[in-house]
Design a protein around this motif. Sequence first.
Motif, PDB file in Angstrom:
ATOM      1  N   ALA A  79      -3.157 -24.571 -49.581  1.00 48.18           N
ATOM      2  CA  ALA A  79      -3.810 -23.274 -49.745  1.00 48.18           C
ATOM      3  C   ALA A  79      -3.053 -22.198 -48.961  1.00 48.18           C
ATOM      4  CB  ALA A  79      -5.273 -23.335 -49.296  1.00 48.18           C
ATOM      5  N   GLY A  80      -1.731 -22.210 -49.084  1.00 48.32           N
ATOM      6  CA  GLY A  80      -0.896 -21.253 -48.374  1.00 48.32           C
ATOM      7  C   GLY A  80      -0.700 -19.958 -49.135  1.00 48.32           C
TER       8      GLY A  80
ATOM      9  N   VAL B 105      -6.204 -29.044 -53.650  1.00 44.95           N
ATOM     10  CA  VAL B 105      -6.602 -28.597 -52.314  1.00 44.95           C
ATOM     11  C   VAL B 105      -7.814 -29.392 -51.843  1.00 44.95           C
ATOM     12  CG1 VAL B 105      -7.509 -26.640 -50.985  1.00 44.95           C
ATOM     13  CG2 VAL B 105      -5.634 -26.292 -52.614  1.00 44.95           C
ATOM     14  N   ALA B 106      -8.790 -29.535 -52.719  1.00 45.64           N
ATOM     15  CA  ALA B 106     -10.000 -30.286 -52.363  1.00 45.64           C
ATOM     16  C   ALA B 106      -9.661 -31.727 -51.988  1.00 45.64           C
ATOM     17  CB  ALA B 106     -10.990 -30.249 -53.524  1.00 45.64           C
ATOM     18  N   GLU B 107      -8.763 -32.326 -52.726  1.00 46.03           N
ATOM     19  CA  GLU B 107      -8.394 -33.720 -52.444  1.00 46.03           C
ATOM     20  C   GLU B 107      -7.648 -33.848 -51.119  1.00 46.03           C
ATOM     21  OE1 GLU B 107      -6.171 -34.864 -55.875  1.00 46.03           O
ATOM     22  OE2 GLU B 107      -7.953 -35.184 -57.141  1.00 46.03           O
ATOM     23  N   ALA B 108      -6.734 -32.924 -50.861  1.00 51.22           N
ATOM     24  CA  ALA B 108      -5.979 -32.973 -49.603  1.00 51.22           C
ATOM     25  C   ALA B 108      -6.890 -32.746 -48.410  1.00 51.22           C
ATOM     26  CB  ALA B 108      -4.861 -31.919 -49.622  1.00 51.22           C
ATOM     27  N   LEU B 109      -7.844 -31.823 -48.555  1.00 54.78           N
ATOM     28  CA  LEU B 109      -8.778 -31.542 -47.468  1.00 54.78           C
ATOM     29  C   LEU B 109      -9.695 -32.737 -47.215  1.00 54.78           C
ATOM     30  CD1 LEU B 109      -9.361 -29.154 -45.611  1.00 54.78           C
ATOM     31  CD2 LEU B 109     -11.058 -28.363 -47.247  1.00 54.78           C
TER      32      LEU B 109
ATOM     33  N   ARG C 113      -2.158 -22.525 -40.715  1.00 53.43           N
ATOM     34  CA  ARG C 113      -1.241 -23.672 -40.841  1.00 53.43           C
ATOM     35  C   ARG C 113      -1.940 -24.842 -41.536  1.00 53.43           C
ATOM     36  NH1 ARG C 113       2.901 -26.118 -42.467  1.00 53.43           N
ATOM     37  NH2 ARG C 113       3.539 -27.951 -41.291  1.00 53.43           N
ATOM     38  N   LEU C 114      -3.198 -25.089 -41.185  1.00 57.10           N
ATOM     39  CA  LEU C 114      -3.946 -26.167 -41.833  1.00 57.10           C
ATOM     40  C   LEU C 114      -4.097 -25.881 -43.326  1.00 57.10           C
ATOM     41  CD1 LEU C 114      -6.831 -27.552 -42.770  1.00 57.10           C
ATOM     42  CD2 LEU C 114      -5.337 -28.851 -41.254  1.00 57.10           C
TER      43      LEU C 114
ATOM     44  N   ALA D 185      -2.329 -16.292 -55.872  1.00 60.08           N
ATOM     45  CA  ALA D 185      -2.928 -16.625 -57.165  1.00 60.08           C
ATOM     46  C   ALA D 185      -4.412 -16.270 -57.232  1.00 60.08           C
ATOM     47  CB  ALA D 185      -2.738 -18.114 -57.464  1.00 60.08           C
ATOM     48  N   GLY D 186      -4.959 -15.744 -56.113  1.00 64.24           N
ATOM     49  CA  GLY D 186      -6.324 -15.231 -56.160  1.00 64.24           C
ATOM     50  C   GLY D 186      -7.384 -16.106 -55.539  1.00 64.24           C
TER      51      GLY D 186
END
Length: 485
Positions: free
Chosen positions: A373-374, A455-459, A366-367, A380-381
Motif C-alpha cells: 500500500a505504498g 494488501v489484505a492478504e499481506a496484512l 514503511r509498513l 491509484a486512489g
Amino acid sequence: MSSARKTAAIVGGGVIGGGWAARFLLNGWNVNVFDPDPDAERKLSEVIANARRALPGLYDRALPEEGALTFYGDMAKAVAGVDWVQESVPEQLALKHKVLGALSDLAPETAVIGSSTSGFKPSELNAAGARAIVAHPFNPVYLLPLVELVGLPERIGPATEILRSVGMFPLVLRKEIDAHIADRLLEAVWRESLWLVKDGVATTEEIDEAIRMAFGIRWAQMGLFETYRIAGGEAGMKHFMAQFGPALSWPWTKLMDVPEFTPELVDLIAGQSDAQSGHMSIRQLERLRDDNIVGMLRALKRSGSGAGGVVTGHEAALGQTNIGQTGTKDGLPVTARRQVPACWTDYNGHMNETHYLEAASLATDRLMEMVGAGADYISAGRSYFTVESHIRYLEEVRAGERITVTTQVLQGTGKKMHLFHRLWRGDDVLAATIEVLLLHTDLSTRRSSLPAQPVAEALAELAGKHAQIESTGAGRFVGERPPGG
C-alpha cells in the motif's frame, strides 16, 4: 558490503577538505586523507564530528553505514586505487599545478580528480599537464548540496553521477569563467557590503540582518529570478523588468568601484564582526549554522523546493536500496531507523511529543509499503487513514541520538489496520510505544472501504506472524495505572 565500498582521497584537510571527507564518509565511502599539517587529523576530526551531528538529521531514513577514515603521510598511498580525488589546497596557482600534476600521475586513470578552487578555471589548473576538473563546493560541504563543475564533458559525466549518489547537486557550467557562477554573485554582494561599512551606512551586523530577515530566506527557496518574477505580479518577469529596469542606470551600486583595502578598513570590519559574534567560538557558530541549515532544509523538503528537493531525491534513493530499513528485531520488522535532528527537540532538550508521532507515522508508511500500500497504491486512489493513536513516553530521547522503530500488526482484517510501534533509543532502550488504528479509505469518496486483496492478504499474514508476540502497553487508555503501580 565493505568490499563494494568506493574510496575517496582528500588532499588538503582544512575546512573544505574536511567537509568533503565528511560528505563521502557519512554516505558510506571509505576516505583517505593526505595533509602535511601536523594538526590536520585533529582539525578534520572536529569537522567530521559536527557533520555526524548534523547530516543524518536531514533525513527520515538512515544513511549508509559509515566508511573507514584513514590518514596517510604519503600522497601516493593515499590516492592508490581510489575512485575520487578531491584537491583542496590553498588558492595558489603554482601550488595547484604542483599538486594536481602529481595527482594526475599517481591516481588511477579512472578516478575523477576534482579541485575545490573557488576562482581558477580548468584551463589554468591544467596548464602544466594535469587532468583535473573544477568541483567547487560550498561550506559546509556536508550539508549544502551545490557543487559547480567545470571541465571536459568526458570527465564531468562520471563526476555528476558520483556527486548525486552522495546527495549533492552538480551544477555544470556552460563555459569556464573566473570564479564560476556563485562566487561572482557573492563577490558583488560582498563588495557592495564593504562600501556600506566603509561609508558608515551600516555595520556588519545590520547588513547581515538585512540579508537573513528578508531576501536570504526568499533566495533559499526560489533564487533570484523566480523571486523577481513573483515581484512582477500577474504580469510576471516582463512587468518587473519594465518597472525596475531604469534603476540599472541609477547610482544604487558601487560595484564598478572597489574600496581601497587598507588596514583601517580591515580593523573596522574585524572590530564590528567581533562585536557581533565574538561571544561564540567558531565551533559554536558552526553548530548553530548547521542546526539552522538542517531546519531550513527540512522545511524545504516538504515542498521539494530548492536544496530541499535535492535532499528529498537523495532520501528516495536511500529508500530504493533499503538502507537502514530492512531486518528484524525481536521478531518484528524494523520500519524506521534514523537520527533525531535538533529541530525535533524542545526547550527541555529532549524530543518533543509531536515528533514521537512523526516517527510513528514514518514507520506506518514503511509498513504500508511492505504490504503493498505504498506510493503507487495511493496514486491509484486507495490508502489508510489514521483514526486513533495512543503514545506512552517511557524514556527521554535527545538530539543526535539514533532511534529504531519496530512495528507489530495487532489486527489486519477487513478495513482495519491496528499497529503497535515500539520506539527504541539506539537498539536496546525502549523509549516509547505508539499504538495506531487506521481504516482503509477510498480516496475518491473519502469513505472507508475494503483494501485490495493482495494488501489484505499481506496484512493478514503479518498479523498471523505477530499474534504470539507480547504487546505490553497496547490497549491502554490515558492515565491508566500500570499493573502493580
